[in-house]
Motif scaffolding. Structure first.
Motif, PDB file in Angstrom:
ATOM      1  N   ARG A 141       0.811  -1.219   0.000  1.00  0.00           N
ATOM      2  CA  ARG A 141       0.000   0.000   0.000  1.00  0.00           C
ATOM      3  C   ARG A 141       0.846   1.273   0.000  1.00  0.00           C
ATOM      4  N   ASP A 168      -2.943   1.409  -4.326  1.00  0.00           N
ATOM      5  CA  ASP A 168      -3.728   0.366  -3.681  1.00  0.00           C
ATOM      6  C   ASP A 168      -5.189   0.567  -4.052  1.00  0.00           C
ATOM      7  N   SER A 225      -7.627  -1.361  -3.446  1.00  0.00           N
ATOM      8  CA  SER A 225      -8.598  -1.929  -2.501  1.00  0.00           C
ATOM      9  C   SER A 225      -9.294  -0.814  -1.728  1.00  0.00           C
ATOM     10  N   PHE A 263      -6.038  -9.258  -1.388  1.00  0.00           N
ATOM     11  CA  PHE A 263      -7.282  -8.731  -0.811  1.00  0.00           C
ATOM     12  C   PHE A 263      -8.430  -9.697  -1.093  1.00  0.00           C
ATOM     13  N   LYS A 275     -12.098  -8.783  -1.010  1.00  0.00           N
ATOM     14  CA  LYS A 275     -12.605  -7.791  -1.964  1.00  0.00           C
ATOM     15  C   LYS A 275     -12.577  -8.287  -3.411  1.00  0.00           C
TER      16      LYS A 275
END
Length: 416
Positions: A67, A71, A73, A129, A132
């Motif tokens: 991150r 990123d 997400s 992730f 997600k």
């Protein structure tokens, strides 16, 4: 007993004869009501987008799992795609574009190497992730991920140069998860001629390209005819045994002379084949006036930057560019995208239309109301306003592309 049977029969007849529940008339709603309904449809319906250039954006932006740089997400300050905005807009399955620039074609092995790296990058996004994102290799995978609230990441390769000169790489990339291949990109390649190139190297598909299409049918990779020349398009349709797609193309009628878009003749030929045309949102794809204005604005800005010894990264330049562009070449609107969908529907029917935004691939040319993946409801609302039904919207969002994808899967299964 007979009386009871008679009464039951009467009640059944009354039920059978009662009028069906009336379909919702979205055209009579206020704009606010219609947008709310459109948002509900978008979020409750599987939505597939045929082309999102996130992998290459991650490569350019410095993808990291820590991150530190980019990123997606979480909400990002730039770009067109990230998880929160996808959820807001109802996007469930953006085809990740494994984009191979034409320059890579000049270096043996470079195209395949880049494709492998972008596929790995996409897989790492899903593994980093898992709450997600999830990979998806079939319509069934997308349906399962949708039920879990996950964003699916199917993959398509943009530019068949990624297979280099080896047909065996088609099966290799199918195993890696590639589910469509755009035969060409900016210039002619070993497979065939490209729409942006005027060379006409092969006059359409090359002999190797003909074998590529047959092998794609055999292994179960959808043939994508965005970016190809008209002759390549026609040659591919003559060879394929299954429906094809155009993952991110718009209607040439609105952009005369722009071969990258599809003519009415090609749209009709694709419909006859059973394929799906997925509409590109880029300003230059949907509005010839915007395209012409963009060229003039671009020339002025280049000269202005040189005169003022500035670059596009300077804050003063960014402010000037934004103001000058807005005054001299206003962006097209979401209504223009709906016009393209209308044209295809009126020409060949609702069963041959999909969405192929080209988000993260067309820069800042996107129309007002469709600037990122959170804004699909604006397009759906416009279609509802024009009389499209919820069933029509479902076909555009996923049912049409699922039909093609399943046909390709079934043919490949029967060919083994």
């Amino acid at each position: 007993m007979k009386k009871l049977l008679y009464l039951l029969a009467l009640s059944g007849l009354a039920f059978a004869c009662s009028p069906k529940e009336e379909a919702i008339d979205y055209t009579k709603m206020t704009d606010e009501e219609r947008l709310k309904a459109a948002t509900e449809i978008a979020r409750s319906t599987i939505m597939v987008d045929g082309h999102v250039d996130l992998p290459y954006r991650m490569k350019v932006g410095g993808f990291t799992l820590q991150r530190e740089i980019l990123d997606v997400s979480v909400r990002t300050p730039d770009g067109n795609f990230d998880f929160p905005r996808s959820k807001e807009g109802g996007l469930d399955a953006p085809f990740m574009s494994i984009y191979i620039p034409a320059v890579n074609q000049k270096i043996p092995g470079a195209s395949k190497a880049l494709a492998d790296s972008l596929i790995l990058m996409t897989e790492r996004l899903a593994s980093a992730f898992p709450d997600k994102f999830a990979m998806a290799y079939s319509p069934a995978d997308i349906e399962a991920n949708f039920a879990k609230g996950l964003i699916s990441l199917p993959m398509g390769m943009e530019n068949g140069a990624g297979i280099e000169d080896d047909l065996a790489n088609l099966e290799y990339f199918h195993k890696r998860g590639i589910r469509y291949i755009t035969l060409t990109h900016g210039t002619d390649n070993l497979i065939g001629d490209a729409s942006y190139d005027t060379t006409g190297t092969h006059g359409g598909l090359s002999p190797f390209g003909e074998e590529v299409v047959r092998e794609m049918n055999r292994v179960g990779i959808m043939v994508d005819l965005s970016h190809v020349s008209d002759n390549t398009f026609k040659d591919a349709l003559a060879i394929t045994k299954v429906p094809v797609i155009a993952s991110h193309s718009s209607v040439r009628k609105f952009t005369p002379g722009f071969e990258r878009n599809m003519s009415d003749e090609l749209i009709q030929a694709m419909a006859k084949n059973g394929g799906v045309m997925m509409i590109n949102f880029g300003g230059s794809f949907i509005d010839s006036a915007y395209a012409a204005g963009a060229d003039k604005v671009r020339e002025h800005i280049v000269n202005w930057l040189a005169e003022n010894n500035l670059t596009r990264q300077d804050s003063a330049a960014q402010a000037y560019i934004q103001e000058y562009t807005a005054q001299n070449n206003p962006f097209p609107t979401v209504q223009k995208v709906a016009d393209h969908i209308d044209h295809v529907k009126n020409l060949v029917g609702i069963d041959y239309i999909g969405l192929g935004s080209d988000f993260d691939g067309v820069g800042d040319s996107l129309p007002t109301g469709l600037k990122d993946v959170s804004m699909y409801p604006n397009l759906i609302a416009e279609l509802l306003k024009r009389g499209y039904s919820k069933e029509d919207i479902e076909k555009i969002c996923y049912k049409n592309i699922f039909r093609v994808w399943k046909a390709v899967e079934e043919y490949a299964a029967s060919a083994k």
